[in-house]
Design an enzyme around this catalytic site. Structure first.
Site, PDB file in Angstrom:
ATOM      1  N   SER A 351      33.844  42.189  49.144  1.00 44.51           N
ATOM      2  CA  SER A 351      34.222  43.257  48.222  1.00 44.51           C
ATOM      3  C   SER A 351      33.776  44.627  48.738  1.00 44.51           C
ATOM      4  O   SER A 351      32.750  44.760  49.409  1.00 44.51           O
ATOM      5  CB  SER A 351      33.605  43.009  46.839  1.00 44.51           C
ATOM      6  OG  SER A 351      34.057  41.780  46.306  1.00 44.51           O
ATOM      7  N   CYS A 352      34.558  45.623  48.387  1.00 46.20           N
ATOM      8  CA  CYS A 352      34.296  46.996  48.840  1.00 46.20           C
ATOM      9  C   CYS A 352      33.281  47.670  47.927  1.00 46.20           C
ATOM     10  O   CYS A 352      33.593  48.633  47.216  1.00 46.20           O
ATOM     11  CB  CYS A 352      35.598  47.796  48.884  1.00 46.20           C
ATOM     12  SG  CYS A 352      36.784  47.161  50.075  1.00 46.20           S
ATOM     13  N   THR A 353      32.075  47.140  47.914  1.00 47.67           N
ATOM     14  CA  THR A 353      30.992  47.711  47.128  1.00 47.67           C
ATOM     15  C   THR A 353      29.673  47.309  47.758  1.00 47.67           C
ATOM     16  O   THR A 353      29.531  46.156  48.230  1.00 47.67           O
ATOM     17  CB  THR A 353      31.032  47.248  45.661  1.00 47.67           C
ATOM     18  OG1 THR A 353      29.801  47.623  45.016  1.00 47.67           O
ATOM     19  CG2 THR A 353      31.216  45.745  45.553  1.00 47.67           C
ATOM     20  N   LEU A 391      39.089  42.950  42.651  1.00 49.97           N
ATOM     21  CA  LEU A 391      39.784  43.112  43.929  1.00 49.97           C
ATOM     22  C   LEU A 391      40.833  42.026  44.183  1.00 49.97           C
ATOM     23  O   LEU A 391      41.374  41.921  45.283  1.00 49.97           O
ATOM     24  CB  LEU A 391      38.799  43.168  45.105  1.00 49.97           C
ATOM     25  CG  LEU A 391      37.801  44.331  45.083  1.00 49.97           C
ATOM     26  CD1 LEU A 391      36.994  44.351  46.370  1.00 49.97           C
ATOM     27  CD2 LEU A 391      38.489  45.658  44.873  1.00 49.97           C
TER      28      LEU A 391
END
Length: 401
Positions: A351-353, A391
């Site tokens: 995930s982009c976090t 996502l």
């Protein structure tokens, strides 16, 4: 983790190598829950606890239908927290008389479903009395009712406090006599009390104290009850070790305390069954989360393994399920068990976090793309407590092995 067999360098959940199980499932990530580990945990409890204690499984810990069906053959009842969980419990063949329904936000439709099904409703507000009374009249069935009490004490040393002080759970103890009077006037079928002051405690002393306080409180309130107390759910709160330094609970003192409470019940509440409600304790250590390494990279001398699983499927392991301080769950490279831990590694999800961290700077064997990372202690509040739609990654798979 010692509850799982290792053979020829591979974890063996359910008797198969982890690599073979991954091939059978057909994808990663996935959760696997071990029948043998669940059966052993229940057997250990049965041996330590008095035989007259009724053991209930709290489905919110893990409501996977196959697991619930398996558990139904091992315990004395199920505790549900929604109409959806109630359906799973009934589909598993559990008798409605052995199902109880708790939760602070029961919708009117859910309460009607509970009355129609014949399960025991743990009342948590004055409004629920009115809705149950109306449903009873409409259906021609007296609603089975218990009162969930918000006590004036809490479970000390607990990871999550659910009683004492202002809480959304249950009815404040000082309001219970008035609610019991309303319940009696409404003609509901009163059966008893439910208390759950806290969860995830690793203090035997604190658990024994909370059990005693819960019993004493229920005994005092029984004087206001419209009928005899037939069931007293004392909650649970038994914790499992997740992090370095955590030590497993000693069950013997808890069993001794429950034996004393049974003797008191025989003297003062002779028609009452005592219930111990456990969720996490029964299933957490029986579950693993398996994710595959899809990339390996360095950033300013820090080694990162990027996995195909993470926060979207195992929120708790990333430290984002209400934990105040992030700590690492036990992890291993499941197809390289026993190899020396030669590298300090951070494992992240897709995930982009920056929140998507499964393991932060842990010593692991040298891992390559394709290796299988295992997160232990993952049988409770894993798949069902995670944001699967985040996502729009592929859906989570769960298997019982």
């Amino acid at each position: 983790m010692t509850q799982f067999v290792v053979s020829q360098g591979e974890l063996m959940p359910g008797g198969d190598s982890l690599s073979r199980l991954a091939a059978r499932v057909g994808q990663t990530p996935f959760y696997a829950y071990g029948r043998a580990q669940i059966r052993q945990r229940v057997a250990e409890l049965r041996q330590a606890l008095p035989s007259k204690i009724r053991l209930h499984y709290a489905m919110k810990a893990n409501p996977m239908p196959a697991l619930v069906g398996f558990m139904a053959g091992l315990v004395d009842g199920l505790d549900v927290a929604s109409a959806g969980e109630m359906k799973v419990a009934l589909d598993a063949g559990v008798s409605p008389k052995d199902i109880s329904f708790a939760g602070p936000g029961k919708r009117d439709a859910e309460l009607r479903q509970a009355v129609a099904a014949g399960v025991l409703v743990n009342i948590e507000s004055f409004r629920e009395v009115d809705v149950l009374a109306q449903a009873s009249q409409t259906l021609g069935l007296p609603a089975r009712a218990a009162v969930r009490i918000n006590p004036d004490f809490e479970l000390k040393s607990s990871g999550m406090r659910m009683g004492g002080g202002p809480r959304p759970f249950g009815v404040d103890v000082e309001q219970v006599p008035a609610l019991l009077a309303n319940l009696g006037r409404a003609g509901l079928a009163f059966e008893g009390f439910h208390l759950y002051p806290g969860s995830q405690s690793l203090s035997t002393e604190a658990i024994c104290q909370a059990l005693q306080q819960s019993f004493d409180l229920a005994l005092r309130l029984s004087q206001h009850a419209p009928d005899k107390v037939r069931v007293l759910n004392l909650g649970g709160g038994l914790g499992v070790p997740y992090f370095p330094g955590d030590k497993p609970l000693q069950l013997e003192p808890i069993g001794e305390q429950l034996e004393r409470l049974l003797q008191l019940a025989q003297a003062h509440l002779p028609q009452t069954s005592l219930v111990l409600e456990l969720g996490r304790y029964l299933v957490a250590e029986a579950g693993i989360y398996v994710t595959r390494v899809v990339d390996r990279k360095y950033s300013r001398d820090q080694l990162y393994l990027v996995a195909d699983g993470g926060l979207h499927q195992h929120l708790a392991a990333t430290g984002n399920f209400g934990q105040l301080l992030r700590k690492n769950y036990p992890v291993a490279i499941g197809n390289k068990m026993g190899q020396p831990a030669t590298q300090v590694t951070t494992v992240v999800g897709p995930s982009c976090t920056p929140l998507d961290v499964l393991a932060d700077r842990v010593p692991l064997p040298e891992a390559q793309v394709g290796d299988l990372l295992v997160v232990f202690q993952s049988g409770a509040y894993g798949a069902n407590a995670s944001p699967h739609q985040f996502l729009t990654h592929p859906p989570c798979v769960e298997v019982l092995v």
